[in-house]
Design a protein around this motif. Structure first.
Motif, PDB file in Angstrom:
ATOM      1  N   LEU A  91       0.818  -1.220   0.000  1.00 53.23           N
ATOM      2  CA  LEU A  91       0.000   0.000   0.000  1.00 53.23           C
ATOM      3  C   LEU A  91       0.850   1.266   0.000  1.00 53.23           C
ATOM      4  CD1 LEU A  91      -2.598  -1.125   2.707  1.00 53.23           C
ATOM      5  CD2 LEU A  91      -2.715  -1.447   0.219  1.00 53.23           C
ATOM      6  N   GLY A  92       2.176   1.111  -0.019  1.00 54.33           N
ATOM      7  CA  GLY A  92       3.068   2.269  -0.033  1.00 54.33           C
ATOM      8  C   GLY A  92       3.457   2.782   1.329  1.00 54.33           C
ATOM      9  N   ILE A  93       3.288   1.953   2.363  1.00 49.89           N
ATOM     10  CA  ILE A  93       3.634   2.344   3.734  1.00 49.89           C
ATOM     11  C   ILE A  93       4.831   1.509   4.169  1.00 49.89           C
ATOM     12  CG2 ILE A  93       2.823   2.481   6.123  1.00 49.89           C
ATOM     13  CD1 ILE A  93      -0.049   2.599   4.981  1.00 49.89           C
ATOM     14  N   TYR A  94       5.953   2.178   4.462  1.00 47.99           N
ATOM     15  CA  TYR A  94       7.191   1.470   4.759  1.00 47.99           C
ATOM     16  C   TYR A  94       7.720   1.725   6.170  1.00 47.99           C
ATOM     17  CZ  TYR A  94       7.118   0.798  -0.271  1.00 47.99           C
ATOM     18  OH  TYR A  94       6.729   0.456  -1.554  1.00 47.99           O
ATOM     19  N   ASN A  95       7.096   2.622   6.887  1.00 50.99           N
ATOM     20  CA  ASN A  95       7.567   2.971   8.225  1.00 50.99           C
ATOM     21  C   ASN A  95       6.564   2.455   9.257  1.00 50.99           C
ATOM     22  OD1 ASN A  95       8.059   4.424  10.693  1.00 50.99           O
ATOM     23  ND2 ASN A  95       9.318   5.859   9.531  1.00 50.99           N
ATOM     24  N   GLY A  96       6.928   1.360   9.918  1.00 46.64           N
ATOM     25  CA  GLY A  96       6.020   0.740  10.872  1.00 46.64           C
ATOM     26  C   GLY A  96       5.692   1.622  12.057  1.00 46.64           C
ATOM     27  N   ALA A  97       6.692   2.348  12.559  1.00 47.38           N
ATOM     28  CA  ALA A  97       6.463   3.219  13.709  1.00 47.38           C
ATOM     29  C   ALA A  97       5.518   4.358  13.344  1.00 47.38           C
ATOM     30  CB  ALA A  97       7.792   3.771  14.221  1.00 47.38           C
ATOM     31  N   GLU A  98       5.702   4.919  12.167  1.00 45.46           N
ATOM     32  CA  GLU A  98       4.824   5.992  11.700  1.00 45.46           C
ATOM     33  C   GLU A  98       3.388   5.489  11.570  1.00 45.46           C
ATOM     34  OE1 GLU A  98       4.789   9.378   8.151  1.00 45.46           O
ATOM     35  OE2 GLU A  98       5.891   7.498   7.857  1.00 45.46           O
ATOM     36  N   PHE A  99       3.247   4.293  11.034  1.00 42.73           N
ATOM     37  CA  PHE A  99       1.929   3.694  10.890  1.00 42.73           C
ATOM     38  C   PHE A  99       1.278   3.476  12.247  1.00 42.73           C
ATOM     39  CE2 PHE A  99      -0.579  -0.243  10.910  1.00 42.73           C
ATOM     40  CZ  PHE A  99      -1.566   0.084   9.996  1.00 42.73           C
ATOM     41  N   LEU A 100       2.025   2.929  13.174  1.00 41.24           N
ATOM     42  CA  LEU A 100       1.486   2.594  14.496  1.00 41.24           C
ATOM     43  C   LEU A 100       1.043   3.829  15.264  1.00 41.24           C
ATOM     44  CD1 LEU A 100       1.091  -0.047  16.147  1.00 41.24           C
ATOM     45  CD2 LEU A 100       3.261   0.466  17.267  1.00 41.24           C
ATOM     46  N   ASN A 101       1.672   4.959  14.994  1.00 41.42           N
ATOM     47  CA  ASN A 101       1.387   6.181  15.737  1.00 41.42           C
ATOM     48  C   ASN A 101       0.372   7.093  15.053  1.00 41.42           C
ATOM     49  OD1 ASN A 101       3.135   6.097  18.163  1.00 41.42           O
ATOM     50  ND2 ASN A 101       4.776   5.945  16.661  1.00 41.42           N
ATOM     51  N   SER A 102      -0.231   6.644  13.968  1.00 47.62           N
ATOM     52  CA  SER A 102      -1.170   7.502  13.242  1.00 47.62           C
ATOM     53  C   SER A 102      -2.503   6.786  12.996  1.00 47.62           C
ATOM     54  CB  SER A 102      -0.580   7.934  11.896  1.00 47.62           C
ATOM     55  OG  SER A 102      -1.544   8.651  11.142  1.00 47.62           O
ATOM     56  N   PRO A 103      -3.524   7.071  13.811  1.00 48.74           N
ATOM     57  CA  PRO A 103      -4.852   6.497  13.553  1.00 48.74           C
ATOM     58  C   PRO A 103      -5.369   6.831  12.158  1.00 48.74           C
ATOM     59  CG  PRO A 103      -4.783   7.423  15.754  1.00 48.74           C
ATOM     60  CD  PRO A 103      -3.503   7.830  15.071  1.00 48.74           C
ATOM     61  N   GLN A 104      -5.113   8.067  11.693  1.00 50.08           N
ATOM     62  CA  GLN A 104      -5.587   8.468  10.372  1.00 50.08           C
ATOM     63  C   GLN A 104      -4.951   7.615   9.273  1.00 50.08           C
ATOM     64  OE1 GLN A 104      -4.291  10.538  12.657  1.00 50.08           O
ATOM     65  NE2 GLN A 104      -6.006  11.859  13.251  1.00 50.08           N
TER      66      GLN A 104
END
Length: 205
Positions: A91-104
């Protein structure tokens, strides 16, 4: 949740800073939609979501993690919808920490992944919707929920074998279970798209 957690480098997530020992790993929740709406552990009143798209995604999120955006389970699946890093990379998301910290970002990932799954399964939805397989009526929302659990390829095999080629995840949850649990939601809001990507710029300051 078909793809497994790969490497810490790929996720860009420092796992050493996380532990599952003190987290609510609610991956076997068996409550239904009415229970979701009555859940008293939330600090806010939940709206009556019914069978809308919002009702669908919130029901899936509640089943996966009780709606907890910060959850990481023992296999490395992350967030409210329990994504593996392999799926996120598609889906184009490569940063796990960024993903985990962003509900949006997590909400965008759920829609984008479901859009992708709907595109892959669009012919199977048309062919099998309304049929009974293993005692469960097939619906579009049930198919899309099952694809979130098992991946669209496993759902194709299940449908085209009329339930003979079954799938269960590591916790014993089956395609049949998801087909039944998430039956009858209005998922027309989700537009099928080939190879969609999340616009990461929209979720960064």
């Amino acid at each position: 949740m078909f793809f497994s957690f790969s490497t810490k480098k790929a996720a860009n997530l420092e796992i050493e800073g996380y532990s599952t020992s003190n987290l609510d790993l609610n991956y076997t929740v068996v409550l239904e939609q009415n229970d979701l709406e009555k859940e008293v552990s939330f600090n806010r009143a939940l709206p009556k979501l019914g069978k809308s798209y919002d009702g669908f995604k919130e029901a899936v999120g509640f089943k996966e993690s009780r709606g907890n955006y910060r959850t990481i389970n023992e296999f490395g699946y992350m967030g409210k919808y329990q994504f593996g890093i392999g799926t996120l990379e598609l889906l184009g998301i490569y940063n796990g920490a960024e993903f985990l910290n962003s509900p949006q970002l997590q909400e965008a990932a759920f829609y984008t992944n479901t859009s992708r799954n709907k595109w892959i399964l669009i012919r199977d939805i048309a062919r099998f919707e309304g049929k009974i397989i293993n005692g469960v009526e097939v619906t579009e929302s049930g198919i899309l929920a099952a694809a979130h659990l098992a991946g669209p390829g496993s759902v194709k095999k299940y449908l085209r074998s009329y339930g003979a080629q079954a799938f269960s995840d590591a916790f014993g949850t089956s395609i049949k279970n998801y087909m039944k649990r998430f039956s009858g939601y209005d998922t027309s809001f989700i537009k099928p798209e080939k190879n969609p990507r999340v616009d990461m710029k929209a979720y960064r300051m």
